[in-house]
Design a protein around this motif. Sequence first.
Motif, PDB file in Angstrom:
ATOM      1  N   ILE A   1       0.803  -1.142  -0.195  1.00  0.00           N
ATOM      2  CA  ILE A   1      -0.140  -0.131   0.126  1.00  0.00           C
ATOM      3  C   ILE A   1       0.973   1.230  -0.034  1.00  0.00           C
ATOM      4  O   ILE A   1       0.696   2.335  -0.641  1.00  0.00           O
ATOM      5  N   LEU A   2       1.950   1.260   0.877  1.00  0.00           N
ATOM      6  CA  LEU A   2       2.689   2.400   0.729  1.00  0.00           C
ATOM      7  C   LEU A   2       3.621   2.556  -0.400  1.00  0.00           C
ATOM      8  O   LEU A   2       3.287   3.697  -1.100  1.00  0.00           O
ATOM      9  N   ALA A   3       3.831   1.557  -1.298  1.00  0.00           N
ATOM     10  CA  ALA A   3       4.562   1.628  -2.473  1.00  0.00           C
ATOM     11  C   ALA A   3       3.278   2.271  -3.752  1.00  0.00           C
ATOM     12  O   ALA A   3       3.778   3.118  -4.370  1.00  0.00           O
ATOM     13  N   THR A   4       2.302   1.643  -3.421  1.00  0.00           N
ATOM     14  CA  THR A   4       1.128   2.308  -4.574  1.00  0.00           C
ATOM     15  C   THR A   4       1.016   3.897  -4.238  1.00  0.00           C
ATOM     16  O   THR A   4       0.838   4.780  -5.317  1.00  0.00           O
ATOM     17  N   TYR A   5       0.912   4.271  -2.820  1.00  0.00           N
ATOM     18  CA  TYR A   5       0.646   5.897  -2.643  1.00  0.00           C
ATOM     19  C   TYR A   5       2.064   6.504  -2.989  1.00  0.00           C
ATOM     20  O   TYR A   5       1.856   7.416  -3.691  1.00  0.00           O
ATOM     21  N   LEU A   6       3.040   5.877  -2.814  1.00  0.00           N
ATOM     22  CA  LEU A   6       4.278   6.521  -3.291  1.00  0.00           C
ATOM     23  C   LEU A   6       4.495   6.805  -4.887  1.00  0.00           C
ATOM     24  O   LEU A   6       4.481   7.936  -5.394  1.00  0.00           O
ATOM     25  N   ASP A   7       4.145   5.486  -5.544  1.00  0.00           N
ATOM     26  CA  ASP A   7       3.967   5.610  -7.038  1.00  0.00           C
ATOM     27  C   ASP A   7       3.184   6.831  -7.586  1.00  0.00           C
ATOM     28  O   ASP A   7       3.323   7.693  -8.281  1.00  0.00           O
ATOM     29  N   ARG A   8       1.758   6.775  -6.965  1.00  0.00           N
ATOM     30  CA  ARG A   8       0.557   7.694  -7.370  1.00  0.00           C
ATOM     31  C   ARG A   8       1.158   9.201  -6.949  1.00  0.00           C
ATOM     32  O   ARG A   8       0.935  10.160  -7.744  1.00  0.00           O
ATOM     33  N   LEU A   9       1.772   9.335  -6.005  1.00  0.00           N
ATOM     34  CA  LEU A   9       2.126  10.686  -5.524  1.00  0.00           C
ATOM     35  C   LEU A   9       3.222  11.339  -6.389  1.00  0.00           C
ATOM     36  O   LEU A   9       3.323  12.423  -6.731  1.00  0.00           O
ATOM     37  N   GLU A  10       4.205  10.253  -6.909  1.00  0.00           N
ATOM     38  CA  GLU A  10       5.220  10.774  -7.675  1.00  0.00           C
ATOM     39  C   GLU A  10       4.765  11.169  -9.043  1.00  0.00           C
ATOM     40  O   GLU A  10       5.186  12.238  -9.819  1.00  0.00           O
ATOM     41  N   LYS A  11       3.673  10.303  -9.647  1.00  0.00           N
ATOM     42  CA  LYS A  11       3.263  10.471 -10.859  1.00  0.00           C
ATOM     43  C   LYS A  11       2.347  11.850 -10.857  1.00  0.00           C
ATOM     44  O   LYS A  11       2.377  12.657 -11.761  1.00  0.00           O
ATOM     45  N   MET A  12       1.675  12.268  -9.757  1.00  0.00           N
ATOM     46  CA  MET A  12       1.124  13.377  -9.543  1.00  0.00           C
ATOM     47  C   MET A  12       1.804  14.574  -9.653  1.00  0.00           C
ATOM     48  O   MET A  12       1.459  15.600 -10.259  1.00  0.00           O
ATOM     49  N   GLN A  13       2.789  14.368  -8.989  1.00  0.00           N
ATOM     50  CA  GLN A  13       3.986  15.499  -9.086  1.00  0.00           C
ATOM     51  C   GLN A  13       4.361  15.932 -10.275  1.00  0.00           C
ATOM     52  O   GLN A  13       4.504  17.146 -10.839  1.00  0.00           O
ATOM     53  N   THR A  14       4.667  14.806 -11.122  1.00  0.00           N
ATOM     54  CA  THR A  14       4.872  15.017 -12.572  1.00  0.00           C
ATOM     55  C   THR A  14       3.716  15.913 -13.428  1.00  0.00           C
ATOM     56  O   THR A  14       4.111  16.933 -14.011  1.00  0.00           O
ATOM     57  N   ALA A  15       2.527  15.387 -13.152  1.00  0.00           N
ATOM     58  CA  ALA A  15       1.339  15.789 -13.887  1.00  0.00           C
ATOM     59  C   ALA A  15       1.235  17.295 -13.354  1.00  0.00           C
ATOM     60  O   ALA A  15       1.030  18.310 -14.124  1.00  0.00           O
ATOM     61  N   LEU A  16       1.533  17.525 -12.073  1.00  0.00           N
ATOM     62  CA  LEU A  16       1.325  19.108 -11.770  1.00  0.00           C
ATOM     63  C   LEU A  16       2.210  19.830 -12.296  1.00  0.00           C
ATOM     64  O   LEU A  16       1.795  21.122 -12.763  1.00  0.00           O
ATOM     65  N   GLN A  17       3.418  19.489 -12.507  1.00  0.00           N
ATOM     66  CA  GLN A  17       4.593  20.282 -13.313  1.00  0.00           C
ATOM     67  C   GLN A  17       4.268  20.510 -14.580  1.00  0.00           C
ATOM     68  O   GLN A  17       4.775  21.281 -15.170  1.00  0.00           O
ATOM     69  N   ASN A  18       3.363  19.722 -15.304  1.00  0.00           N
ATOM     70  CA  ASN A  18       2.871  19.712 -16.612  1.00  0.00           C
ATOM     71  C   ASN A  18       1.653  20.467 -16.681  1.00  0.00           C
ATOM     72  O   ASN A  18       1.163  20.354 -17.763  1.00  0.00           O
ATOM     73  N   SER A  19       1.045  20.905 -15.778  1.00  0.00           N
ATOM     74  CA  SER A  19      -0.325  21.298 -15.848  1.00  0.00           C
ATOM     75  C   SER A  19      -0.761  22.702 -15.956  1.00  0.00           C
ATOM     76  O   SER A  19      -0.165  23.489 -15.308  1.00  0.00           O
TER      77      SER A  19
END
Length: 324
Positions: free
Chosen positions: A192-210
């Motif tokens: 569960i921690l790994a899924t959260y981390l992965d999603r947060l990192e993808k969100m961070q990238t999306a935010l930088q391109n938003s």
Amino acid sequence: MVHWSLRRQNSWVQLAGHEGNFKASERGHILKKFSPIENACLVALMEDVLRPYVPTYYGLVERDEQTYIKMEDLLMGLEAPSIMDCKIGIRTYLEEELAKALLKPTPRKDMYNKMVALEPDAPTPEEHKQQAVTKPRYMQWRESVSSTASLGFRIEGVTVEAGPVKKNFKKMKSRDKIMETFVLFTKGRKDILATYLDRLEKMQTALQNSEFFRTHEVIGSSLLFVHDRRGFSNVWMIDFGKTTPAPPHVTLRHDVPWEPGTHEDGYLLGLKNLIAAFRDTMRTVEETAEETSECLEQQGDISDKVLRKREIEGNTTNGENKEL
Ligand SMILES: O=P(O)(O)O[C@H]1[C@H](O)[C@@H](OP(=O)(O)O)[C@H](OP(=O)(O)O)[C@@H](OP(=O)(O)O)[C@H]1O
Ligand SMILES: Nc1ncnc2c1ncn2[C@@H]1O[C@H](COP(=O)(O)OP(=O)(O)O)[C@@H](O)[C@H]1O
């Protein structure tokens, strides 16, 4: 076979926010009291790269002479969900609220009462005399006693496996205690921690391109973490009630401290710190599992062992949040 996400197996749980703001709707949807600001954000977000990270917007509906925003129920399909609301950013109030308070201070008795309930000595002698504080004063004090000012995020509420909703995080400031809460929230489950981390990192990238993020000041918005025992887990951006377009002449960075007039929100500072805290929590869980030769694939609850290890290492100060 009914797909897990199509079955409603939970009832409404609200971890934070204003009482009476939500209404149940048909399966998979919830209704939130209309705010033009939040509505405009959700409309814009449906066309933005951040769309996969926000609840789907289904337009407006009328119920009992009140307009509501209809949106995706993020708890849909989860069995006895564990939920955590983290407010992101280093500032939690609008610049215009500060300007208003300077021009014409509105004394708030309710905020004074919330302040003394937590810290009787926090108000100044003048505030004690008035038995009131202004909203920015209260909000800045809340930021300083929690981790908002130092880390750019704070935990607002947590429930574990549909247990009682815990909101006693107002004075949780230390990174160690926050990590202990992450362990208790996930029961030390590495998957569960790994899924959260992965999603947060993808969100961070999306935010930088938003485009939306580049042009909006995001204040008081939260990340909603949801998972269940089967390991279904996800993180979503919610609450855009105080997210407004930045003035055209302002270029927002989101990763610098706020100065009045800059409109900076520190969203990326908070997200970076949150990701780092999750990564360190995961490392602690892994080390504990190695030391105790436990097989994490069995997905047993190792949170007790992780917390005991942290106590032995002297990281734990008191058991404030152990009751989760
Ligand atoms: O969490 P506590 O300490 O109770 O304080 C609350 C939160 O800061 C709310 O922010 P959020 O909605 O971001 O959680 C804020 O609502 P606003 O959104 O209106 O700023 C409330 O202001 P008032 O609604 O003015 O009371 C304030 O009383
Ligand atoms: N789309 C959603 N699906 C499921 N739960 C939600 C959703 N949006 C909000 N919530 C729940 O309601 C709480 C308050 O939401 P929020 O939008 O922050 O309200 P407010 O604007 O009143 O502060 C969240 O902490 C979460 O528990």
